[in-house]
Design a protein around this motif. Structure first.
Motif, PDB file in Angstrom:
ATOM      1  N   VAL A  49       0.857  -1.192   0.000  1.00  0.00           N
ATOM      2  CA  VAL A  49       0.000   0.000   0.000  1.00  0.00           C
ATOM      3  C   VAL A  49       0.890   1.238   0.000  1.00  0.00           C
ATOM      4  CG1 VAL A  49      -1.811   1.253   1.215  1.00  0.00           C
ATOM      5  CG2 VAL A  49      -1.785  -1.256   1.248  1.00  0.00           C
ATOM      6  N   GLY A  50       0.636   2.152  -0.953  1.00  0.00           N
ATOM      7  CA  GLY A  50       1.539   3.278  -1.144  1.00  0.00           C
ATOM      8  C   GLY A  50       2.820   2.794  -1.790  1.00  0.00           C
ATOM      9  N   CYS A  51       2.682   2.046  -2.878  1.00  0.00           N
ATOM     10  CA  CYS A  51       3.817   1.313  -3.447  1.00  0.00           C
ATOM     11  C   CYS A  51       4.822   2.195  -4.151  1.00  0.00           C
ATOM     12  CB  CYS A  51       3.320   0.231  -4.404  1.00  0.00           C
ATOM     13  SG  CYS A  51       2.458   0.859  -5.865  1.00  0.00           S
ATOM     14  N   SER A  62      10.705 -11.023  -7.208  1.00  0.00           N
ATOM     15  CA  SER A  62      11.920 -11.811  -7.439  1.00  0.00           C
ATOM     16  C   SER A  62      12.028 -12.958  -6.437  1.00  0.00           C
ATOM     17  CB  SER A  62      13.159 -10.926  -7.360  1.00  0.00           C
ATOM     18  OG  SER A  62      13.406 -10.491  -6.038  1.00  0.00           O
ATOM     19  N   ALA A  63      11.327 -12.838  -5.288  1.00  0.00           N
ATOM     20  CA  ALA A  63      11.295 -13.916  -4.297  1.00  0.00           C
ATOM     21  C   ALA A  63      10.198 -14.935  -4.591  1.00  0.00           C
ATOM     22  CB  ALA A  63      11.094 -13.326  -2.900  1.00  0.00           C
ATOM     23  N   GLY A  64       9.437 -14.708  -5.647  1.00  0.00           N
ATOM     24  CA  GLY A  64       8.403 -15.658  -6.047  1.00  0.00           C
ATOM     25  C   GLY A  64       7.006 -15.296  -5.606  1.00  0.00           C
ATOM     26  N   ALA A  65       6.845 -14.110  -4.966  1.00  0.00           N
ATOM     27  CA  ALA A  65       5.525 -13.710  -4.479  1.00  0.00           C
ATOM     28  C   ALA A  65       4.629 -13.265  -5.626  1.00  0.00           C
ATOM     29  CB  ALA A  65       5.659 -12.587  -3.458  1.00  0.00           C
ATOM     30  N   ALA A  66       3.324 -13.385  -5.408  1.00  0.00           N
ATOM     31  CA  ALA A  66       2.316 -12.816  -6.303  1.00  0.00           C
ATOM     32  C   ALA A  66       2.011 -11.422  -5.774  1.00  0.00           C
ATOM     33  CB  ALA A  66       1.057 -13.684  -6.304  1.00  0.00           C
ATOM     34  N   VAL A  67       2.443 -10.381  -6.501  1.00  0.00           N
ATOM     35  CA  VAL A  67       2.461  -9.036  -5.926  1.00  0.00           C
ATOM     36  C   VAL A  67       1.382  -8.139  -6.501  1.00  0.00           C
ATOM     37  CG1 VAL A  67       4.894  -9.126  -5.289  1.00  0.00           C
ATOM     38  CG2 VAL A  67       4.253  -8.296  -7.553  1.00  0.00           C
ATOM     39  N   SER A  68       0.870  -7.280  -5.598  1.00  0.00           N
ATOM     40  CA  SER A  68      -0.084  -6.243  -5.951  1.00  0.00           C
ATOM     41  C   SER A  68       0.360  -4.951  -5.285  1.00  0.00           C
ATOM     42  CB  SER A  68      -1.495  -6.595  -5.469  1.00  0.00           C
ATOM     43  OG  SER A  68      -1.923  -7.840  -5.990  1.00  0.00           O
ATOM     44  N   GLY A  69      -0.041  -3.823  -5.857  1.00  0.00           N
ATOM     45  CA  GLY A  69       0.323  -2.547  -5.274  1.00  0.00           C
ATOM     46  C   GLY A  69      -0.765  -1.525  -5.472  1.00  0.00           C
ATOM     47  N   ALA A  70      -0.855  -0.597  -4.516  1.00  0.00           N
ATOM     48  CA  ALA A  70      -1.799   0.511  -4.607  1.00  0.00           C
ATOM     49  C   ALA A  70      -1.061   1.802  -4.323  1.00  0.00           C
ATOM     50  CB  ALA A  70      -2.936   0.333  -3.605  1.00  0.00           C
TER      51      ALA A  70
END
Length: 258
Positions: A49-51, A62-70
């Motif tokens: 949040v606040g990316c 890069s660590a393999g996470a499924a990422v989202s940003g706001a």
């Protein structure tokens, strides 16, 4: 680090490139500590949040996470999408996240929670989108005695005729107890606290001026630049660059397992 700008006065879109160049990777040590403390890895669903310009998203991906940003700034969102291709990055304020209930494992606020219009609403949204037992990570500046840049900001305040009182109470967002308190009030249980050194190293004094006065127009830089230069002098390194000691505090808290 990242910010939560007001979409009605989107200063942050205008300075997004300079922000990325001068400050973007600055807090990477704290970001890496955050990813380690939250156990972020393959398959972790992480929402930043606040990316800002997307540095945490790129590291998590890069660590393999499924990422989202706001982020409330469209300009920041554009750069975050470029930094983390494939990430689900949306223009949105922290207080109104367009993700479903219980849809992520980790929510992060890196130097953002203190800047929100309503931190209680922002935390409520974070808790809503977290799965039961999910983790919320809040990272921000530690006390001013750990931050050499406070010397520069004090010089600017004095130049404005508003000298900083050395006995003035610390900003509560820079202390552990008040931040722990707002997390507890939101129904979270703090499980991890860590202080991480995040030194700001820049190549020359012009970069110091640009970074500290980010967003100032040419007249403002011409007027205030000499103040920054003088205050920064004690932090000049033998190679001509500048290095400022800075520390960030990370708190990781868990939502109830319902």
């Amino acid at each position: 680090m990242t910010h939560a700008p007001d979409p009605a006065d989107d200063h942050w879109s205008a300075v997004a490139q300079d922000w990325a160049d001068l400050w973007g990777t600055f807090t990477d040590p704290a970001r890496r500590a955050l990813l380690a403390a939250t156990g972020t890895g393959p398959g972790t669903r992480l929402l930043d949040v606040g990316c800002g310009t997307g540095e945490l998203l790129a590291l998590a991906a890069s660590a393999g996470a499924a990422v989202s940003g706001a982020d409330a700034s469209p300009g920041m969102v554009d750069r975050a999408r470029a930094a983390a291709p494939g990430a689900d990055v949306r223009v949105a304020p922290a207080e109104a996240l367009p993700w479903p209930d219980g849809s992520v494992d980790v929510v992060t606020f890196v130097n953002v929670l203190a800047l929100t219009d309503d931190h209680e609403a922002a935390l409520a949204e974070a808790v809503r989108v977290l799965r039961p037992g999910g983790l919320l990570a809040v990272c921000g500046w530690a006390e001013r005695e750990t931050n050499d840049l406070a010397v520069v900001h004090a010089a600017l305040a004095a130049d404005d005729g508003e000298p900083v009182d050395p006995d003035e109470p610390e900003d509560p967002w820079h202390e552990e107890a008040p931040v722990r308190g707002v997390l507890t009030d939101a129904g979270l249980t703090v499980e991890h606290v860590e202080v991480v050194e995040v030194p700001w190293a820049v190549r020359d004094v012009d970069a110091v001026v640009r970074g500290v006065l980010l967003g100032e127009d040419a007249a403002g830089v011409a007027e205030r630049g000499p103040v920054v230069r003088a205050a920064a002098e004690p932090f000049r390194a033998p190679d001509g660059g500048y290095r400022f000691r800075v520390a960030a505090r990370l708190l990781v808290a868990r939502t109830p397992a319902r």
